[in-house]
Design a protein around this motif. Structure first.
Motif, PDB file in Angstrom:
ATOM      1  N   ILE A   8       0.837  -1.206   0.000  1.00  0.00           N
ATOM      2  CA  ILE A   8       0.000   0.000   0.000  1.00  0.00           C
ATOM      3  C   ILE A   8       0.869   1.251   0.000  1.00  0.00           C
ATOM      4  CG2 ILE A   8      -1.652   1.345   1.360  1.00  0.00           C
ATOM      5  CD1 ILE A   8      -2.882  -1.341   2.243  1.00  0.00           C
ATOM      6  N   TYR A   9       1.926   1.256   0.795  1.00  0.00           N
ATOM      7  CA  TYR A   9       2.822   2.415   0.847  1.00  0.00           C
ATOM      8  C   TYR A   9       3.496   2.647  -0.499  1.00  0.00           C
ATOM      9  CZ  TYR A   9       6.238   5.729   2.587  1.00  0.00           C
ATOM     10  OH  TYR A   9       6.982   6.863   2.792  1.00  0.00           O
ATOM     11  N   ILE A  10       3.979   1.578  -1.128  1.00  0.00           N
ATOM     12  CA  ILE A  10       4.648   1.714  -2.428  1.00  0.00           C
ATOM     13  C   ILE A  10       3.664   2.195  -3.489  1.00  0.00           C
ATOM     14  CG2 ILE A  10       5.738   0.395  -4.293  1.00  0.00           C
ATOM     15  CD1 ILE A  10       7.128  -1.272  -2.099  1.00  0.00           C
ATOM     16  N   ASN A  11       2.442   1.675  -3.474  1.00  0.00           N
ATOM     17  CA  ASN A  11       1.440   2.121  -4.446  1.00  0.00           C
ATOM     18  C   ASN A  11       1.064   3.582  -4.251  1.00  0.00           C
ATOM     19  OD1 ASN A  11       1.234  -0.267  -5.898  1.00  0.00           O
ATOM     20  ND2 ASN A  11      -0.379  -1.069  -4.590  1.00  0.00           N
ATOM     21  N   THR A  12       1.062   4.042  -3.012  1.00  0.00           N
ATOM     22  CA  THR A  12       0.669   5.420  -2.729  1.00  0.00           C
ATOM     23  C   THR A  12       1.806   6.405  -2.967  1.00  0.00           C
ATOM     24  OG1 THR A  12      -0.872   4.620  -1.057  1.00  0.00           O
ATOM     25  CG2 THR A  12      -0.321   6.942  -0.984  1.00  0.00           C
ATOM     26  N   PHE A  13       2.995   6.092  -2.450  1.00  0.00           N
ATOM     27  CA  PHE A  13       4.089   7.060  -2.462  1.00  0.00           C
ATOM     28  C   PHE A  13       5.234   6.696  -3.403  1.00  0.00           C
ATOM     29  CE2 PHE A  13       2.140   7.339   1.786  1.00  0.00           C
ATOM     30  CZ  PHE A  13       1.678   8.636   1.705  1.00  0.00           C
ATOM     31  N   GLY A  14       5.221   5.506  -3.956  1.00  0.00           N
ATOM     32  CA  GLY A  14       6.279   5.099  -4.865  1.00  0.00           C
ATOM     33  C   GLY A  14       7.399   4.358  -4.150  1.00  0.00           C
ATOM     34  N   PHE A  15       8.298   3.790  -4.945  1.00  0.00           N
ATOM     35  CA  PHE A  15       9.407   3.013  -4.411  1.00  0.00           C
ATOM     36  C   PHE A  15      10.711   3.648  -4.877  1.00  0.00           C
ATOM     37  CE2 PHE A  15      12.543  -0.408  -4.807  1.00  0.00           C
ATOM     38  CZ  PHE A  15      12.516  -0.897  -3.524  1.00  0.00           C
ATOM     39  N   ASN A  20      16.246  12.786   0.730  1.00  0.00           N
ATOM     40  CA  ASN A  20      15.784  13.606   1.845  1.00  0.00           C
ATOM     41  C   ASN A  20      15.591  12.730   3.092  1.00  0.00           C
ATOM     42  OD1 ASN A  20      14.667  15.496   3.514  1.00  0.00           O
ATOM     43  ND2 ASN A  20      12.964  16.009   2.177  1.00  0.00           N
ATOM     44  N   HIS A  21      16.218  13.107   4.178  1.00  0.00           N
ATOM     45  CA  HIS A  21      16.130  12.370   5.441  1.00  0.00           C
ATOM     46  C   HIS A  21      14.694  12.354   5.974  1.00  0.00           C
ATOM     47  CE1 HIS A  21      17.561  10.625   9.138  1.00  0.00           C
ATOM     48  NE2 HIS A  21      16.965  11.568   9.832  1.00  0.00           N
ATOM     49  N   MET A  27       8.461   7.403   6.205  1.00  0.00           N
ATOM     50  CA  MET A  27       8.237   5.988   5.887  1.00  0.00           C
ATOM     51  C   MET A  27       8.405   5.123   7.136  1.00  0.00           C
ATOM     52  SD  MET A  27      10.274   3.409   3.341  1.00  0.00           S
ATOM     53  CE  MET A  27      11.707   3.418   4.400  1.00  0.00           C
ATOM     54  N   GLY A  28       9.450   5.361   7.921  1.00  0.00           N
ATOM     55  CA  GLY A  28       9.670   4.578   9.139  1.00  0.00           C
ATOM     56  C   GLY A  28       8.568   4.772  10.156  1.00  0.00           C
ATOM     57  N   SER A  29       8.068   5.976  10.250  1.00  0.00           N
ATOM     58  CA  SER A  29       6.971   6.251  11.182  1.00  0.00           C
ATOM     59  C   SER A  29       5.700   5.520  10.760  1.00  0.00           C
ATOM     60  CB  SER A  29       6.727   7.755  11.245  1.00  0.00           C
ATOM     61  OG  SER A  29       5.650   8.040  12.093  1.00  0.00           O
ATOM     62  N   ALA A  30       5.438   5.506   9.462  1.00  0.00           N
ATOM     63  CA  ALA A  30       4.250   4.812   8.965  1.00  0.00           C
ATOM     64  C   ALA A  30       4.340   3.318   9.235  1.00  0.00           C
ATOM     65  CB  ALA A  30       4.081   5.078   7.470  1.00  0.00           C
TER      66      ALA A  30
END
Length: 77
Positions: A8-15, A20-21, A27-30
């Motif tokens: 879901i994360y990759i589909n939403t935000f890309g891979f 940028n830190h 991503m780690g927080s999600a």
């Protein structure tokens, strides 16, 4: 099941690898928010199972102690 949040994360935000830190932190927080709930639930289930198994072992052990004392009592008399 464990890969569903990643997909879901990759589909939403890309891979990709981000420069940028802040993007890595987001991503780690999600993932931490999603997976911590899952692992907490698994931990609680394991603790409940251990409690039940320990209680059953204690009941079985107590039964053996009483029988052992009875046998010893009858052998002495």
């Amino acid at each position: 099941m464990l890969f569903i949040p990643i997909v879901i994360y990759i589909n939403t935000f890309g891979f990709g690898v981000w420069d940028n830190h802040t993007d890595w932190g987001i991503m780690g927080s999600a993932f931490g928010g999603i997976y911590s709930i899952f692992f907490s639930f698994c931990t609680i289930m394991v603790l409940i199972l251990q409690f039940i198994l320990q209680r059953n072992m204690d009941e079985h052990h107590d039964g053996e102690s009483v029988c052992g004392e009875c046998v010893g009592f009858f052998r002495l008399h």
